[in-house]
Design a protein around this motif. Structure first.
Motif, PDB file in Angstrom:
ATOM      1  N   SER A 244       0.814  -1.194   0.000  1.00  0.00           N
ATOM      2  CA  SER A 244       0.000   0.000   0.000  1.00  0.00           C
ATOM      3  C   SER A 244       0.862   1.265   0.000  1.00  0.00           C
ATOM      4  CB  SER A 244      -0.886  -0.004   1.244  1.00  0.00           C
ATOM      5  OG  SER A 244      -1.534   1.222   1.402  1.00  0.00           O
ATOM      6  N   PHE A 245       0.297   2.317  -0.569  1.00  0.00           N
ATOM      7  CA  PHE A 245       0.965   3.617  -0.590  1.00  0.00           C
ATOM      8  C   PHE A 245       1.291   4.085   0.817  1.00  0.00           C
ATOM      9  CE2 PHE A 245       0.353   8.247  -0.274  1.00  0.00           C
ATOM     10  CZ  PHE A 245       1.431   8.664  -1.039  1.00  0.00           C
ATOM     11  N   TRP A 246       0.366   3.901   1.749  1.00  0.00           N
ATOM     12  CA  TRP A 246       0.566   4.370   3.117  1.00  0.00           C
ATOM     13  C   TRP A 246       1.655   3.574   3.834  1.00  0.00           C
ATOM     14  CZ3 TRP A 246      -0.841   8.986   3.755  1.00  0.00           C
ATOM     15  CH2 TRP A 246      -1.940   9.479   3.068  1.00  0.00           C
ATOM     16  N   LEU A 247       1.824   2.331   3.446  1.00  0.00           N
ATOM     17  CA  LEU A 247       2.899   1.540   4.027  1.00  0.00           C
ATOM     18  C   LEU A 247       4.257   2.087   3.594  1.00  0.00           C
ATOM     19  CD1 LEU A 247       3.788  -0.844   5.734  1.00  0.00           C
ATOM     20  CD2 LEU A 247       3.584  -2.278   3.697  1.00  0.00           C
ATOM     21  N   TYR A 248       4.370   2.482   2.321  1.00  0.00           N
ATOM     22  CA  TYR A 248       5.602   3.111   1.850  1.00  0.00           C
ATOM     23  C   TYR A 248       5.886   4.413   2.598  1.00  0.00           C
ATOM     24  CZ  TYR A 248       5.941  -0.083  -2.114  1.00  0.00           C
ATOM     25  OH  TYR A 248       6.078  -1.180  -2.896  1.00  0.00           O
ATOM     26  N   ILE A 249       4.859   5.197   2.827  1.00  0.00           N
ATOM     27  CA  ILE A 249       5.012   6.451   3.573  1.00  0.00           C
ATOM     28  C   ILE A 249       5.486   6.159   4.997  1.00  0.00           C
ATOM     29  CG2 ILE A 249       3.785   8.466   4.511  1.00  0.00           C
ATOM     30  CD1 ILE A 249       4.245   8.631   1.511  1.00  0.00           C
ATOM     31  N   ALA A 250       4.900   5.162   5.646  1.00  0.00           N
ATOM     32  CA  ALA A 250       5.282   4.809   7.014  1.00  0.00           C
ATOM     33  C   ALA A 250       6.725   4.298   7.069  1.00  0.00           C
ATOM     34  CB  ALA A 250       4.321   3.759   7.568  1.00  0.00           C
ATOM     35  N   LEU A 251       7.112   3.481   6.100  1.00  0.00           N
ATOM     36  CA  LEU A 251       8.486   2.978   6.072  1.00  0.00           C
ATOM     37  C   LEU A 251       9.480   4.107   5.836  1.00  0.00           C
ATOM     38  CD1 LEU A 251       8.053  -0.337   4.072  1.00  0.00           C
ATOM     39  CD2 LEU A 251       8.562  -0.083   6.502  1.00  0.00           C
ATOM     40  N   PHE A 252       9.143   5.034   4.958  1.00  0.00           N
ATOM     41  CA  PHE A 252      10.005   6.180   4.704  1.00  0.00           C
ATOM     42  C   PHE A 252      10.136   7.047   5.954  1.00  0.00           C
ATOM     43  CE2 PHE A 252      10.506  10.647   3.433  1.00  0.00           C
ATOM     44  CZ  PHE A 252      11.741  10.554   2.808  1.00  0.00           C
ATOM     45  N   ALA A 253       9.014   7.309   6.635  1.00  0.00           N
ATOM     46  CA  ALA A 253       9.042   8.119   7.852  1.00  0.00           C
ATOM     47  C   ALA A 253       9.879   7.445   8.938  1.00  0.00           C
ATOM     48  CB  ALA A 253       7.616   8.366   8.347  1.00  0.00           C
ATOM     49  N   ALA A 254       9.756   6.129   9.069  1.00  0.00           N
ATOM     50  CA  ALA A 254      10.541   5.406  10.071  1.00  0.00           C
ATOM     51  C   ALA A 254      12.033   5.455   9.740  1.00  0.00           C
ATOM     52  CB  ALA A 254      10.066   3.958  10.160  1.00  0.00           C
ATOM     53  N   ALA A 255      12.358   5.306   8.463  1.00  0.00           N
ATOM     54  CA  ALA A 255      13.769   5.343   8.061  1.00  0.00           C
ATOM     55  C   ALA A 255      14.375   6.720   8.311  1.00  0.00           C
ATOM     56  CB  ALA A 255      13.894   4.968   6.584  1.00  0.00           C
ATOM     57  N   VAL A 256      13.637   7.772   8.002  1.00  0.00           N
ATOM     58  CA  VAL A 256      14.138   9.133   8.230  1.00  0.00           C
ATOM     59  C   VAL A 256      14.293   9.397   9.728  1.00  0.00           C
ATOM     60  CG1 VAL A 256      13.612  11.593   7.953  1.00  0.00           C
ATOM     61  CG2 VAL A 256      13.261  10.010   6.052  1.00  0.00           C
ATOM     62  N   ALA A 257      13.348   8.905  10.532  1.00  0.00           N
ATOM     63  CA  ALA A 257      13.435   9.089  11.979  1.00  0.00           C
ATOM     64  C   ALA A 257      14.655   8.367  12.556  1.00  0.00           C
ATOM     65  CB  ALA A 257      12.157   8.596  12.651  1.00  0.00           C
ATOM     66  N   VAL A 258      14.898   7.146  12.110  1.00  0.00           N
ATOM     67  CA  VAL A 258      16.069   6.397  12.594  1.00  0.00           C
ATOM     68  C   VAL A 258      17.356   7.112  12.174  1.00  0.00           C
ATOM     69  CG1 VAL A 258      17.369   4.242  12.326  1.00  0.00           C
ATOM     70  CG2 VAL A 258      14.907   4.176  12.729  1.00  0.00           C
ATOM     71  N   TYR A 259      17.406   7.569  10.919  1.00  0.00           N
ATOM     72  CA  TYR A 259      18.591   8.300  10.450  1.00  0.00           C
ATOM     73  C   TYR A 259      18.830   9.547  11.302  1.00  0.00           C
ATOM     74  CZ  TYR A 259      21.621  11.219   7.647  1.00  0.00           C
ATOM     75  OH  TYR A 259      22.646  12.026   7.241  1.00  0.00           O
ATOM     76  N   ALA A 260      17.761  10.301  11.589  1.00  0.00           N
ATOM     77  CA  ALA A 260      17.899  11.517  12.388  1.00  0.00           C
ATOM     78  C   ALA A 260      18.370  11.194  13.803  1.00  0.00           C
ATOM     79  CB  ALA A 260      16.570  12.273  12.423  1.00  0.00           C
ATOM     80  N   MET A 261      17.847  10.125  14.400  1.00  0.00           N
ATOM     81  CA  MET A 261      18.266   9.756  15.758  1.00  0.00           C
ATOM     82  C   MET A 261      19.736   9.346  15.799  1.00  0.00           C
ATOM     83  SD  MET A 261      15.078   7.704  17.323  1.00  0.00           S
ATOM     84  CE  MET A 261      13.467   8.445  17.472  1.00  0.00           C
ATOM     85  N   VAL A 262      20.181   8.586  14.812  1.00  0.00           N
ATOM     86  CA  VAL A 262      21.594   8.198  14.759  1.00  0.00           C
ATOM     87  C   VAL A 262      22.455   9.439  14.555  1.00  0.00           C
ATOM     88  CG1 VAL A 262      23.311   6.934  13.396  1.00  0.00           C
ATOM     89  CG2 VAL A 262      21.147   5.847  13.996  1.00  0.00           C
ATOM     90  N   ASP A 263      22.007  10.352  13.709  1.00  0.00           N
ATOM     91  CA  ASP A 263      22.759  11.577  13.468  1.00  0.00           C
ATOM     92  C   ASP A 263      22.854  12.429  14.737  1.00  0.00           C
ATOM     93  OD1 ASP A 263      24.121  13.207  11.411  1.00  0.00           O
ATOM     94  OD2 ASP A 263      22.558  14.665  11.948  1.00  0.00           O
ATOM     95  N   ILE A 264      21.778  12.469  15.512  1.00  0.00           N
ATOM     96  CA  ILE A 264      21.801  13.212  16.775  1.00  0.00           C
ATOM     97  C   ILE A 264      22.845  12.611  17.711  1.00  0.00           C
ATOM     98  CG2 ILE A 264      20.485  13.682  18.886  1.00  0.00           C
ATOM     99  CD1 ILE A 264      18.013  13.933  17.076  1.00  0.00           C
TER     100      ILE A 264
END
Length: 62
Positions: A2-22
């Motif tokens: 589903s389109f919304w699943l792709y959006i959720a996976l993208f949001a999770a990946a960006v959040a993990v990247y931001a947390m590691v960067d922090i």
């Protein structure tokens, strides 16, 4: 998938990247905790805010 699943996976990946960067950024512990709270409480907008503000945050530490 589903389109919304792709959006959720993208949001999770960006959040993990931001947390590691922090964790890798040389800022104070308190600022790190504030940014973690922003990312957790604002799951889609929080990481984007951090990534756009990242240059100004890193530039202030010397």
């Amino acid at each position: 998938m589903s389109f919304w699943l792709y959006i959720a996976l993208f949001a999770a990946a960006v959040a993990v990247y931001a947390m590691v960067d922090i964790l890798m950024t040389q800022i104070s512990y308190n600022k790190k905790m504030v940014w973690f709270a922003v990312i957790v409480l604002l799951p889609i907008i929080g990481p984007m805010i951090y990534l756009f503000k990242k240059k100004s945050i890193a530039g202030k530490v010397s």
